[in-house]
Design a protein around this motif. Structure first.
Motif, PDB file in Angstrom:
ATOM      1  N   GLU A   1       0.898  -1.113   0.172  1.00 57.21           N
ATOM      2  CA  GLU A   1       0.049   0.069  -0.029  1.00 57.21           C
ATOM      3  C   GLU A   1       1.019   1.364  -0.122  1.00 57.21           C
ATOM      4  N   TYR A   2       1.562   1.553  -1.175  1.00 61.55           N
ATOM      5  CA  TYR A   2       2.666   2.377  -1.250  1.00 61.55           C
ATOM      6  C   TYR A   2       1.986   3.839  -1.098  1.00 61.55           C
ATOM      7  N   ASP A   3       1.133   4.072  -1.622  1.00 66.13           N
ATOM      8  CA  ASP A   3       0.382   5.674  -1.531  1.00 66.13           C
ATOM      9  C   ASP A   3      -0.050   5.840  -0.027  1.00 66.13           C
ATOM     10  N   LYS A   4      -0.488   4.868   0.769  1.00 67.53           N
ATOM     11  CA  LYS A   4      -0.827   5.147   2.123  1.00 67.53           C
ATOM     12  C   LYS A   4       0.687   5.256   2.860  1.00 67.53           C
ATOM     13  N   ALA A   5       1.324   4.419   2.582  1.00 69.56           N
ATOM     14  CA  ALA A   5       2.668   4.475   3.332  1.00 69.56           C
ATOM     15  C   ALA A   5       3.495   6.210   3.044  1.00 69.56           C
ATOM     16  N   GLU A   6       3.399   6.297   1.741  1.00 66.48           N
ATOM     17  CA  GLU A   6       4.184   7.538   1.305  1.00 66.48           C
ATOM     18  C   GLU A   6       3.245   8.837   2.097  1.00 66.48           C
ATOM     19  N   THR A   7       2.195   8.679   2.138  1.00 64.61           N
ATOM     20  CA  THR A   7       1.460   9.725   2.735  1.00 64.61           C
ATOM     21  C   THR A   7       2.012  10.044   4.377  1.00 64.61           C
ATOM     22  N   ILE A   8       1.973   9.065   4.958  1.00 66.52           N
ATOM     23  CA  ILE A   8       2.670   8.917   6.482  1.00 66.52           C
ATOM     24  C   ILE A   8       4.015   9.362   6.274  1.00 66.52           C
ATOM     25  N   PHE A   9       4.813   8.934   5.520  1.00 67.80           N
ATOM     26  CA  PHE A   9       6.219   9.401   5.554  1.00 67.80           C
ATOM     27  C   PHE A   9       6.379  11.032   5.230  1.00 67.80           C
ATOM     28  N   ASN A  10       5.426  11.563   4.485  1.00 64.48           N
ATOM     29  CA  ASN A  10       5.402  12.893   4.331  1.00 64.48           C
ATOM     30  C   ASN A  10       5.042  13.560   5.787  1.00 64.48           C
ATOM     31  N   GLN A  11       4.414  13.143   6.639  1.00 64.28           N
ATOM     32  CA  GLN A  11       3.963  13.522   7.863  1.00 64.28           C
ATOM     33  C   GLN A  11       5.214  13.248   8.375  1.00 64.28           C
ATOM     34  N   LEU A  12       5.891  12.399   8.641  1.00 67.40           N
ATOM     35  CA  LEU A  12       7.256  12.250   9.398  1.00 67.40           C
ATOM     36  C   LEU A  12       8.087  13.289   8.873  1.00 67.40           C
ATOM     37  N   LEU A  13       8.257  13.823   7.595  1.00 69.33           N
ATOM     38  CA  LEU A  13       9.392  14.493   7.382  1.00 69.33           C
ATOM     39  C   LEU A  13       9.177  15.693   7.953  1.00 69.33           C
ATOM     40  N   ALA A  14       7.830  16.337   8.123  1.00 67.60           N
ATOM     41  CA  ALA A  14       7.592  17.345   8.862  1.00 67.60           C
ATOM     42  C   ALA A  14       8.103  17.339  10.221  1.00 67.60           C
ATOM     43  N   LEU A  15       8.229  16.415  10.741  1.00 69.17           N
ATOM     44  CA  LEU A  15       9.000  16.055  12.205  1.00 69.17           C
ATOM     45  C   LEU A  15      10.323  16.078  12.136  1.00 69.17           C
ATOM     46  N   CYS A  16      10.900  15.364  10.965  1.00 74.16           N
ATOM     47  CA  CYS A  16      12.181  15.063  10.806  1.00 74.16           C
ATOM     48  C   CYS A  16      12.672  15.727   9.421  1.00 74.16           C
TER      49      CYS A  16
END
Length: 126
Positions: A56-71
């Motif tokens: 589920e690459y699109d769901k995973a990428e959405t969360i990674f982009n949220q994590l980029l805001a933190l780090c």
């Protein structure tokens, strides 16, 4: 003590020191750990990796982009976005038992020109 899930097989990676490299007790793969120390970010990271293992690459990428805001300078998060873009999962070879990286998405541009891959190189340790 922080516990992360293996990107390859889903097993637990237990981190007991300041090292960013962990070895999975189940499949033996070595992995670089993300830089964040916030427990909620760690849970988000584990959920994203679960999506990645389930293709589920699109769901995973959405969360990674949220994590980029933190780090925003964490090379591991950028690398995970690259894995999502190219649909990389690890499939166990029935003959050898080893996990083989498998691309499930294709692109016409080289990974070397990918913006996120370039960020990995920019922020990665030696």
């Amino acid at each position: 003590m922080q516990t992360f899930k293996c990107k390859i097989c889903g097993g637990s990676l237990t981190v007991t020191s300041k090292s960013r490299v962990a070895v999975c007790d189940y499949c033996g793969s070595k992995q670089i750990l993300p830089l964040f120390s916030d427990e909620s970010a760690q849970l988000l990271y584990d959920r994203e990796n679960s999506y990645l293992r389930q293709n589920e690459y699109d769901k995973a990428e959405t969360i990674f982009n949220q994590l980029l805001a933190l780090c925003p300078e964490d090379p591991e998060i950028y690398w995970d976005i690259v894995l999502c873009k190219y649909g990389v999962t690890f499939v166990q070879d029935p003959k050898t038992g080893k996990y083989i990286p498998t691309c499930n998405r294709t692109h016409y541009e080289s990974i070397l020109n990918d913006r996120n891959y370039q960020k990995v190189l920019q922020y990665a340790d030696d």
